[in-house]
Scaffold this active site. Structure first.
Site, PDB file in Angstrom:
ATOM      1  NE  ARG A  51      47.233   8.839 -40.731  1.00 29.07           N
ATOM      2  CZ  ARG A  51      46.037   9.110 -41.261  1.00 29.07           C
ATOM      3  NH1 ARG A  51      45.640  10.379 -41.362  1.00 29.07           N
ATOM      4  NH2 ARG A  51      45.255   8.154 -41.687  1.00 29.07           N
ATOM      5  CE  LYS A  96      49.023   5.832 -44.840  1.00 26.48           C
ATOM      6  NZ  LYS A  96      49.218   4.704 -43.915  1.00 26.48           N
ATOM      7  NE  ARG A 101      45.734   7.663 -36.981  1.00 28.25           N
ATOM      8  CZ  ARG A 101      44.775   8.235 -37.718  1.00 28.25           C
ATOM      9  NH1 ARG A 101      44.289   9.412 -37.375  1.00 28.25           N
ATOM     10  NH2 ARG A 101      44.291   7.629 -38.782  1.00 28.25           N
ATOM     11  CG  HIS A 161      41.167   4.626 -41.002  1.00 30.13           C
ATOM     12  ND1 HIS A 161      40.785   3.849 -39.929  1.00 30.13           N
ATOM     13  CD2 HIS A 161      42.436   5.029 -40.726  1.00 30.13           C
ATOM     14  CE1 HIS A 161      41.763   3.788 -39.052  1.00 30.13           C
ATOM     15  NE2 HIS A 161      42.771   4.496 -39.515  1.00 30.13           N
ATOM     16  CE1 TYR A 172      42.828   1.492 -33.298  1.00 25.04           C
ATOM     17  CE2 TYR A 172      41.558   2.021 -35.264  1.00 25.04           C
ATOM     18  CZ  TYR A 172      42.712   2.150 -34.510  1.00 25.04           C
ATOM     19  OH  TYR A 172      43.745   2.922 -34.970  1.00 25.04           O
TER      20      TYR A 172
END
Length: 291
Positions: free
Chosen positions: A149, A174, A241, A264, A273
């Site tokens: 990111r 994150k 990304r 994630h 994806y």
């Protein structure tokens, strides 16, 4: 607490409230981007509400509902933006007044499913080849090679590059999660060339006076490279990304491994994806082909 007239519909009291709100969020270890987004959303809400009320505790649930409707109707905000606004309001009353307000009925009931924008391998190759400045090339290559990111690459420190183990440590991504990603030999070689030329002190990519490189600068670097590469596909730094994830999936990398590499929390986020690759690999022919 009362509102006092200030410049451009903002009040001295609103500014004070937002500042106090920011402090609470920082204490609770919210990321800098979350603090910025929540504070901005709250400031907008309070500035509108101050036209009718002198005390934020007088604002009713009906007023919040009307504000959300106005944002959707006039500003066409996305479902995710709507959720940020509602979360910011709820957190504001909880953190500053100890008051729980139920806004669940105002959250979007159906999640928007937008497929991520991705670049082809050839497009990524052209972008990197057209980026002549070694610092800019190393920056974009690091983002793509490690699926980072924008905030993560800016926080990357020299000590996070573990060349002996061929891994790169991404700290406090994150969700406040640290993770390791593979360090490509090509990237390592490029970084060594870059280090010799620029000699960064703390952060891998630094601006003036050894400070962190700015987000705007990175975005401008990509914008310039896209122009040089003559690529018209809409792309942002985050697109690199997304492309990293897509290209791993196309190479046969297990979706669970990709989930960990991307940092994630939920596998469902990563599975978006697979939809793109499933369609691209399908053998279904267009009806046009049978005419």
């Amino acid at each position: 607490m009362k509102f006092y007239i200030f410049d451009e519909n903002l009040t001295m009291e609103i500014i004070s409230l937002v500042d106090s709100y920011k402090e609470k969020l920082i204490i609770q270890r919210y990321s800098s981007s979350s603090v910025k987004n929540y504070s901005s959303a709250l400031q907008n809400f309070l500035s509108i509400a101050s036209q009718k009320y002198t005390d934020p505790l007088d604002i009713s649930l009906e007023d919040v509902e009307k504000f959300i409707f106005w944002k959707i109707d006039k500003h066409h905000i996305s479902a995710s933006h709507q959720s940020i606004i509602l979360s910011s309001i709820a957190k504001f009353y909880k953190l500053l007044f100890g008051k729980d307000i139920n806004l669940k009925h105002l959250y979007p009931k159906r999640r928007e499913t937008k497929l991520p924008k991705v670049l082809t391998r050839n497009e990524v190759k052209k972008i990197l080849e057209c980026t002549e400045n070694i610092k800019h090339k190393a920056l974009l290559t690091t983002i793509y090679s490690c699926g980072m990111r924008l905030s993560e690459v800016l926080e990357l420190k020299i000590s996070d590059i573990k060349s002996q183990e061929s891994v790169l440590l991404i700290r406090q991504g994150k969700g406040k999660k640290d993770r390791f990603v593979n360090l490509s030999p090509k990237l390592l070689e490029l970084l060594r060339v870059y280090f010799k030329m620029y000699q960064p002190k703390t952060y891998v990519f630094e601006g003036q006076n050894t400070e962190q490189y700015s987000k705007r600068s990175v975005q401008q670097v990509l914008k310039n490279s896209l122009k040089r590469a003559n690529i018209s596909s809409p792309a942002t730094v985050h697109t690199l990304r997304h492309s990293y994830a897509m290209h791993l999936l196309e190479n046969g990398t297990d979706i669970r491994i990709i989930k960990e590499l991307l940092g994630h929390h939920d596998i469902k986020t990563t599975e978006i994806y697979t939809h793109i690759t499933d369609i691209s690999k399908s053998k279904v022919k267009s009806p046009l082909d049978y005419l």
